[in-house]
Write a protein that holds these residues in place. Structure first.
Motif, PDB file in Angstrom:
ATOM      1  N   MET A  43      37.627  47.977  74.333  1.00 49.96           N
ATOM      2  CA  MET A  43      37.286  48.929  75.394  1.00 49.96           C
ATOM      3  C   MET A  43      38.567  49.500  76.000  1.00 49.96           C
ATOM      4  O   MET A  43      38.657  50.707  76.263  1.00 49.96           O
ATOM      5  CB  MET A  43      36.451  48.222  76.481  1.00 49.96           C
ATOM      6  CG  MET A  43      35.795  49.174  77.448  1.00 49.96           C
ATOM      7  SD  MET A  43      34.834  48.355  78.746  1.00 49.96           S
ATOM      8  CE  MET A  43      33.824  47.217  77.854  1.00 49.96           C
ATOM      9  N   HIS A  44      39.571  48.660  76.205  1.00 50.43           N
ATOM     10  CA  HIS A  44      40.842  49.109  76.756  1.00 50.43           C
ATOM     11  C   HIS A  44      41.523  50.099  75.812  1.00 50.43           C
ATOM     12  O   HIS A  44      42.042  51.138  76.241  1.00 50.43           O
ATOM     13  CB  HIS A  44      41.751  47.899  77.024  1.00 50.43           C
ATOM     14  CG  HIS A  44      43.033  48.266  77.666  1.00 50.43           C
ATOM     15  ND1 HIS A  44      44.191  48.453  76.950  1.00 50.43           N
ATOM     16  CD2 HIS A  44      43.344  48.508  78.972  1.00 50.43           C
ATOM     17  CE1 HIS A  44      45.160  48.784  77.772  1.00 50.43           C
ATOM     18  NE2 HIS A  44      44.677  48.823  79.005  1.00 50.43           N
ATOM     19  N   ALA A  45      41.503  49.787  74.514  1.00 45.99           N
ATOM     20  CA  ALA A  45      42.102  50.682  73.530  1.00 45.99           C
ATOM     21  C   ALA A  45      41.375  52.020  73.511  1.00 45.99           C
ATOM     22  O   ALA A  45      42.008  53.085  73.426  1.00 45.99           O
ATOM     23  CB  ALA A  45      42.078  50.036  72.142  1.00 45.99           C
ATOM     24  N   GLN A  46      40.046  51.984  73.579  1.00 44.57           N
ATOM     25  CA  GLN A  46      39.254  53.222  73.594  1.00 44.57           C
ATOM     26  C   GLN A  46      39.605  54.063  74.823  1.00 44.57           C
ATOM     27  O   GLN A  46      39.772  55.278  74.726  1.00 44.57           O
ATOM     28  CB  GLN A  46      37.755  52.883  73.582  1.00 44.57           C
ATOM     29  CG  GLN A  46      36.847  54.077  73.631  1.00 44.57           C
ATOM     30  CD  GLN A  46      36.941  54.939  72.390  1.00 44.57           C
ATOM     31  OE1 GLN A  46      37.243  54.452  71.292  1.00 44.57           O
ATOM     32  NE2 GLN A  46      36.708  56.217  72.540  1.00 44.57           N
ATOM     33  N   LEU A  47      39.733  53.392  75.980  1.00 49.69           N
ATOM     34  CA  LEU A  47      40.079  54.124  77.199  1.00 49.69           C
ATOM     35  C   LEU A  47      41.485  54.719  77.115  1.00 49.69           C
ATOM     36  O   LEU A  47      41.716  55.853  77.570  1.00 49.69           O
ATOM     37  CB  LEU A  47      39.966  53.204  78.424  1.00 49.69           C
ATOM     38  CG  LEU A  47      38.546  52.805  78.825  1.00 49.69           C
ATOM     39  CD1 LEU A  47      38.582  51.776  79.944  1.00 49.69           C
ATOM     40  CD2 LEU A  47      37.732  54.016  79.246  1.00 49.69           C
ATOM     41  N   GLU A  48      42.434  53.987  76.534  1.00 46.02           N
ATOM     42  CA  GLU A  48      43.788  54.532  76.366  1.00 46.02           C
ATOM     43  C   GLU A  48      43.764  55.717  75.412  1.00 46.02           C
ATOM     44  O   GLU A  48      44.469  56.716  75.647  1.00 46.02           O
ATOM     45  CB  GLU A  48      44.728  53.444  75.839  1.00 46.02           C
ATOM     46  CG  GLU A  48      45.153  52.456  76.902  1.00 46.02           C
ATOM     47  CD  GLU A  48      46.143  51.441  76.369  1.00 46.02           C
ATOM     48  OE1 GLU A  48      46.331  51.339  75.131  1.00 46.02           O
ATOM     49  OE2 GLU A  48      46.738  50.742  77.200  1.00 46.02           O
ATOM     50  N   LEU A  49      42.975  55.649  74.328  1.00 47.01           N
ATOM     51  CA  LEU A  49      42.859  56.766  73.389  1.00 47.01           C
ATOM     52  C   LEU A  49      42.292  57.998  74.103  1.00 47.01           C
ATOM     53  O   LEU A  49      42.814  59.108  73.936  1.00 47.01           O
ATOM     54  CB  LEU A  49      41.973  56.369  72.199  1.00 47.01           C
ATOM     55  CG  LEU A  49      41.710  57.454  71.163  1.00 47.01           C
ATOM     56  CD1 LEU A  49      43.017  57.845  70.474  1.00 47.01           C
ATOM     57  CD2 LEU A  49      40.689  56.993  70.155  1.00 47.01           C
ATOM     58  N   GLU A  50      41.247  57.787  74.883  1.00 40.19           N
ATOM     59  CA  GLU A  50      40.663  58.910  75.626  1.00 40.19           C
ATOM     60  C   GLU A  50      41.674  59.490  76.611  1.00 40.19           C
ATOM     61  O   GLU A  50      41.742  60.713  76.785  1.00 40.19           O
ATOM     62  CB  GLU A  50      39.404  58.449  76.367  1.00 40.19           C
ATOM     63  CG  GLU A  50      38.217  58.197  75.454  1.00 40.19           C
ATOM     64  CD  GLU A  50      37.001  57.698  76.221  1.00 40.19           C
ATOM     65  OE1 GLU A  50      37.029  57.682  77.487  1.00 40.19           O
ATOM     66  OE2 GLU A  50      36.018  57.317  75.563  1.00 40.19           O
ATOM     67  N   ALA A  51      42.470  58.618  77.237  1.00 41.72           N
ATOM     68  CA  ALA A  51      43.486  59.108  78.179  1.00 41.72           C
ATOM     69  C   ALA A  51      44.522  59.948  77.445  1.00 41.72           C
ATOM     70  O   ALA A  51      44.941  61.008  77.946  1.00 41.72           O
ATOM     71  CB  ALA A  51      44.146  57.931  78.889  1.00 41.72           C
ATOM     72  N   ARG A  52      44.966  59.507  76.265  1.00 47.91           N
ATOM     73  CA  ARG A  52      45.934  60.296  75.489  1.00 47.91           C
ATOM     74  C   ARG A  52      45.334  61.628  75.085  1.00 47.91           C
ATOM     75  O   ARG A  52      45.996  62.677  75.178  1.00 47.91           O
ATOM     76  CB  ARG A  52      46.369  59.514  74.234  1.00 47.91           C
ATOM     77  CG  ARG A  52      47.466  58.508  74.500  1.00 47.91           C
ATOM     78  CD  ARG A  52      48.091  58.009  73.200  1.00 47.91           C
ATOM     79  NE  ARG A  52      47.119  57.401  72.301  1.00 47.91           N
ATOM     80  CZ  ARG A  52      46.814  56.101  72.273  1.00 47.91           C
ATOM     81  NH1 ARG A  52      47.428  55.276  73.095  1.00 47.91           N
ATOM     82  NH2 ARG A  52      45.938  55.640  71.415  1.00 47.91           N
ATOM     83  N   GLU A  53      44.073  61.620  74.616  1.00 48.15           N
ATOM     84  CA  GLU A  53      43.419  62.871  74.219  1.00 48.15           C
ATOM     85  C   GLU A  53      43.316  63.817  75.412  1.00 48.15           C
ATOM     86  O   GLU A  53      43.526  65.031  75.276  1.00 48.15           O
ATOM     87  CB  GLU A  53      42.038  62.586  73.645  1.00 48.15           C
ATOM     88  CG  GLU A  53      42.066  61.942  72.269  1.00 48.15           C
ATOM     89  CD  GLU A  53      40.676  61.559  71.774  1.00 48.15           C
ATOM     90  OE1 GLU A  53      39.691  61.730  72.546  1.00 48.15           O
ATOM     91  OE2 GLU A  53      40.570  61.087  70.637  1.00 48.15           O
TER      92      GLU A  53
END
Length: 193
Positions: free
Chosen positions: A124-134
């Motif tokens: 979940m943390h990785a997904q949130l970081e990916l969304e933040a980068r996008e």
């Protein structure tokens, strides 16, 4: 008043004056009887008044006692109801807090104490970081587009000395002059394009 009780030094004239004011023995006796009767009436009236005062004191003490018992009994009933309502409300709030604490503990246990919970949290943390980068990339892309639009607006809205407005003005002037020339040539007899 008997004559023997009057002192001997009293003169006849004094006796006449005394009788004149006091009246005869019979009048005096009638007045004494009337006074005694009035005294008895006054005594009976005083006794009746004292009896009424005693009854009033007794009634007052009874009324005070009844009032005291009413004041003690009814507020006690009201305060018992109020206390019961407050206890019920307190118990309801306490039960709600216990339920919330239980739900929190269950949620915490589910999230942190299951075998795959750490992996799930990391994913979940990785997904949130990916969304933040996008979102950062999209923000940068939008910033570049806004800069390009501002540059184009600067060309269109720029002063008459430079930019797209100058080109439009020049083209319009050239077209106008071309049309004037063609008219002049037609007047002179030119039939070309």
């Amino acid at each position: 008043m008997p004559m023997s009780s009057i002192p001997d030094t009293t003169t006849r004239h004094d006796l006449i004056t005394i009788r004149k004011y006091i009246g005869t023995n019979q009048d005096v006796q009638a007045q004494l009887d009337e006074i005694n009767s009035t005294k008895l009436t006054i005594q009976h009236t005083i006794q009746a008044i004292q009896t009424l005062i005693g009854q009033a004191h007794h009634a007052q003490s009874e009324l005070r006692g009844q009032l005291g018992s009413l004041l003690v009994r009814y507020p006690r009933d009201l305060s018992k109801r109020r206390a019961a309502t407050h206890q019920l409300l307190s118990a309801t709030i306490e039960a709600s807090l216990i339920k919330l604490s239980l739900i929190r503990a269950q949620t915490s246990s589910f999230l942190y104490n299951t075998p795959g919970s750490n992996r799930a949290l990391k994913a979940m943390h990785a997904q949130l970081e990916l969304e933040a980068r996008e979102m950062d990339e999209e923000g940068n892309r939008l910033d570049r587009q806004i800069e390009e639009y501002e540059t184009l607006l600067g060309l269109v809205d720029g002063g008459r000395e430079n930019g797209f407005a100058q080109v439009v003005d020049d083209w319009t002037r050239v077209q106008k002059e071309t049309d004037e020339c063609k008219r002049d040539l037609r007047r002179l007899g030119w039939t070309g394009d």
